[in-house]
Design a protein around this motif. Sequence first.
Motif, PDB file in Angstrom:
ATOM      1  N   GLY A 205       0.814  -1.212   0.000  1.00 12.33           N
ATOM      2  CA  GLY A 205       0.000   0.000   0.000  1.00 12.33           C
ATOM      3  C   GLY A 205       0.839   1.249   0.000  1.00 12.33           C
ATOM      4  O   GLY A 205       0.601   2.192  -0.787  1.00 12.33           O
ATOM      5  N   VAL A 206       1.853   1.257   0.868  1.00 15.22           N
ATOM      6  CA  VAL A 206       2.727   2.439   0.927  1.00 15.22           C
ATOM      7  C   VAL A 206       3.495   2.594  -0.377  1.00 15.22           C
ATOM      8  O   VAL A 206       3.607   3.703  -0.937  1.00 15.22           O
ATOM      9  N   ALA A 207       4.044   1.467  -0.888  1.00 18.13           N
ATOM     10  CA  ALA A 207       4.847   1.542  -2.111  1.00 18.13           C
ATOM     11  C   ALA A 207       3.993   1.978  -3.299  1.00 18.13           C
ATOM     12  O   ALA A 207       4.452   2.745  -4.161  1.00 18.13           O
ATOM     13  N   HIS A 208       2.746   1.503  -3.357  1.00 11.40           N
ATOM     14  CA  HIS A 208       1.878   1.874  -4.472  1.00 11.40           C
ATOM     15  C   HIS A 208       1.612   3.383  -4.485  1.00 11.40           C
ATOM     16  O   HIS A 208       1.752   4.062  -5.523  1.00 11.40           O
TER      17      HIS A 208
ATOM     18  N   ASN B 220       3.106   6.247  -7.154  1.00 10.08           N
ATOM     19  CA  ASN B 220       2.317   7.239  -7.889  1.00 10.08           C
ATOM     20  C   ASN B 220       2.873   8.652  -7.690  1.00 10.08           C
ATOM     21  O   ASN B 220       2.964   9.454  -8.639  1.00 10.08           O
ATOM     22  N   LEU B 221       3.251   8.979  -6.443  1.00  9.04           N
ATOM     23  CA  LEU B 221       3.825  10.293  -6.176  1.00  9.04           C
ATOM     24  C   LEU B 221       5.150  10.476  -6.901  1.00  9.04           C
ATOM     25  O   LEU B 221       5.441  11.548  -7.457  1.00  9.04           O
ATOM     26  N   LEU B 222       5.969   9.402  -6.920  1.00 13.84           N
ATOM     27  CA  LEU B 222       7.248   9.484  -7.620  1.00 13.84           C
ATOM     28  C   LEU B 222       7.033   9.675  -9.123  1.00 13.84           C
ATOM     29  O   LEU B 222       7.804  10.368  -9.796  1.00 13.84           O
ATOM     30  N   GLY B 223       5.979   9.054  -9.641  1.00 10.32           N
ATOM     31  CA  GLY B 223       5.682   9.248 -11.064  1.00 10.32           C
ATOM     32  C   GLY B 223       5.393  10.700 -11.373  1.00 10.32           C
ATOM     33  O   GLY B 223       5.848  11.245 -12.405  1.00 10.32           O
ATOM     34  N   VAL B 224       4.639  11.354 -10.499  1.00 13.32           N
ATOM     35  CA  VAL B 224       4.347  12.775 -10.686  1.00 13.32           C
ATOM     36  C   VAL B 224       5.630  13.600 -10.593  1.00 13.32           C
ATOM     37  O   VAL B 224       5.891  14.502 -11.416  1.00 13.32           O
ATOM     38  N   VAL B 225       6.475  13.263  -9.581  1.00 14.49           N
ATOM     39  CA  VAL B 225       7.721  14.016  -9.398  1.00 14.49           C
ATOM     40  C   VAL B 225       8.623  13.864 -10.607  1.00 14.49           C
ATOM     41  O   VAL B 225       9.158  14.851 -11.165  1.00 14.49           O
ATOM     42  N   ILE B 226       8.816  12.608 -11.068  1.00 13.31           N
ATOM     43  CA  ILE B 226       9.744  12.372 -12.179  1.00 13.31           C
ATOM     44  C   ILE B 226       9.225  13.010 -13.466  1.00 13.31           C
ATOM     45  O   ILE B 226       9.984  13.613 -14.241  1.00 13.31           O
TER      46      ILE B 226
ATOM     47  N   THR C 105      18.079  11.756 -10.454  1.00  9.72           N
ATOM     48  CA  THR C 105      18.797  10.540 -10.047  1.00  9.72           C
ATOM     49  C   THR C 105      18.242   9.993  -8.729  1.00  9.72           C
ATOM     50  O   THR C 105      18.001   8.791  -8.577  1.00  9.72           O
ATOM     51  N   GLY C 106      18.036  10.874  -7.758  1.00 10.93           N
ATOM     52  CA  GLY C 106      17.473  10.437  -6.484  1.00 10.93           C
ATOM     53  C   GLY C 106      16.073   9.877  -6.649  1.00 10.93           C
ATOM     54  O   GLY C 106      15.715   8.865  -6.021  1.00 10.93           O
ATOM     55  N   ALA C 107      15.256  10.514  -7.504  1.00 13.26           N
ATOM     56  CA  ALA C 107      13.892  10.030  -7.718  1.00 13.26           C
ATOM     57  C   ALA C 107      13.898   8.666  -8.397  1.00 13.26           C
ATOM     58  O   ALA C 107      13.091   7.779  -8.064  1.00 13.26           O
ATOM     59  N   GLU C 108      14.826   8.454  -9.351  1.00  6.09           N
ATOM     60  CA  GLU C 108      14.893   7.149 -10.026  1.00  6.09           C
ATOM     61  C   GLU C 108      15.362   6.061  -9.073  1.00  6.09           C
ATOM     62  O   GLU C 108      14.897   4.919  -9.133  1.00  6.09           O
ATOM     63  N   ARG C 109      16.294   6.381  -8.164  1.00  3.59           N
ATOM     64  CA  ARG C 109      16.715   5.397  -7.158  1.00  3.59           C
ATOM     65  C   ARG C 109      15.561   5.061  -6.217  1.00  3.59           C
ATOM     66  O   ARG C 109      15.361   3.900  -5.840  1.00  3.59           O
ATOM     67  N   ALA C 110      14.811   6.097  -5.866  1.00  5.53           N
ATOM     68  CA  ALA C 110      13.644   5.845  -5.017  1.00  5.53           C
ATOM     69  C   ALA C 110      12.628   4.979  -5.751  1.00  5.53           C
ATOM     70  O   ALA C 110      11.997   4.088  -5.158  1.00  5.53           O
ATOM     71  N   ALA C 111      12.473   5.212  -7.069  1.00  4.07           N
ATOM     72  CA  ALA C 111      11.552   4.389  -7.847  1.00  4.07           C
ATOM     73  C   ALA C 111      12.014   2.942  -7.897  1.00  4.07           C
ATOM     74  O   ALA C 111      11.198   2.006  -7.818  1.00  4.07           O
ATOM     75  N   ALA C 112      13.341   2.739  -8.031  1.00  3.17           N
ATOM     76  CA  ALA C 112      13.863   1.363  -8.031  1.00  3.17           C
ATOM     77  C   ALA C 112      13.602   0.687  -6.686  1.00  3.17           C
ATOM     78  O   ALA C 112      13.253  -0.499  -6.621  1.00  3.17           O
ATOM     79  N   LEU C 113      13.774   1.435  -5.581  1.00  2.34           N
ATOM     80  CA  LEU C 113      13.494   0.887  -4.259  1.00  2.34           C
ATOM     81  C   LEU C 113      12.017   0.542  -4.112  1.00  2.34           C
ATOM     82  O   LEU C 113      11.653  -0.503  -3.552  1.00  2.34           O
TER      83      LEU C 113
END
Length: 423
Positions: free
Chosen positions: A178-181, A185-191, A216-224
Amino acid sequence: MLAILSGFLDRTSLAPHGICLLWRPELIWTHVVSDAIIAFAYFTIPVALGVFVTRRRDIAFGWMFWAFALFILACGTTHLFGIWTLWVPDYAAEAVIKAITAAASIVTAILLWVLLPRALALPSPDQLRRANAELLARIGERDAALAALHEAHAERDRAEEMLRQSQKLEAIGALTGGVAHDFNNLLGVVISNLDRIERFLPPESGARRSLNGALTGAERAAALVQKMLAFARRQPLQPVRVDPNRLIRDLSELLRGALDTVERPEMTLAPQVWPVCVDANQLENALLNLAVNARDATEEGGRTVIRTRNVPAAEAEQIPALRPVDHVAIAVADSGQGMSPEVLARAFEPFFTTKAVGEGTGLGLSQVFGFAKQSDGHVVIESAPGRGTTVWIYLPRDPTELSSPHPSGEASRLGRTPRLGYA
């Protein structure tokens, strides 16, 4: 009465028994020796019976032995009087002893016949041996039943512990998913917004460096986040038909790079391994994660072995959490120090790691576990301190493999419709 008794005891008119034998020495001494031996034997038998009854107080009808002892003692006394009357005509005393012996013999005989049915009812040694053997067999059955009961209790405890662990991982997975989903979505908006800003910035802008750092930080967060979604079984998958042996061989160079501190990985790939239907990229990531864990757990010069084998449905049925269908098992084993039971119980928990801070996120095994579960498979870890670690990934056999016209060694993707796993 006294006159009768006096007449009975009077021996003045009687002659000793030796006169009847004409005092012939051979006859006299034959009687003496024979009666003495018989009397001695009669006197020793009651002693033996008395010792036996005294030491074996558990014997049935012990008083009957005492009755026999008195009767035999009286018989021995009559033989002594047989010697005495050779020279002394004391026949009255001899008659009294014989009368007592006769009375004792009658009482003993009556008691013997009365006790005979009860004596016959006593178990014989053979019956006791058979009863003892039957008792031992029953004891063995009881011990076997108790052992089976203890094993059943232990199996139930193990099943309950596995259920608790499964429920715990399910709960953690639901929370993590739930948290990751939402975070994904938030990371998608940021990126997407950072990408848009980057397109509008001139190439010589000084803000571009800061923007690249943010991307770069947002993409690493997306990978996590993708790893967290993998554990929660909510990552999108594209399952295709995969030949496990071919995939591992194609991945061998990357595996050697991941295992740079250990010896070259050994490949023990079973021939004619069944194909599986999984996301090839996720399977590669899972094997790389396990290779990295093997490298970190193994000292310089250690060994890492990658195995594959077929697991028929009958064998899979014996492994908890596996469906009774054909599976393929892929194992990555290392010669490291192994895991303690406490660490092993938490190995699949996300963000749990025994590595130093900054050396790992604790999502490697979690991602492997989530991928296997999302592919209808399972993961089993075999480990003990000082014995290394083996991680088995069980994946179901491709159900279309038997009817498919394509050979199992063909390329991974065979045009199957992807099964997406979006949350």
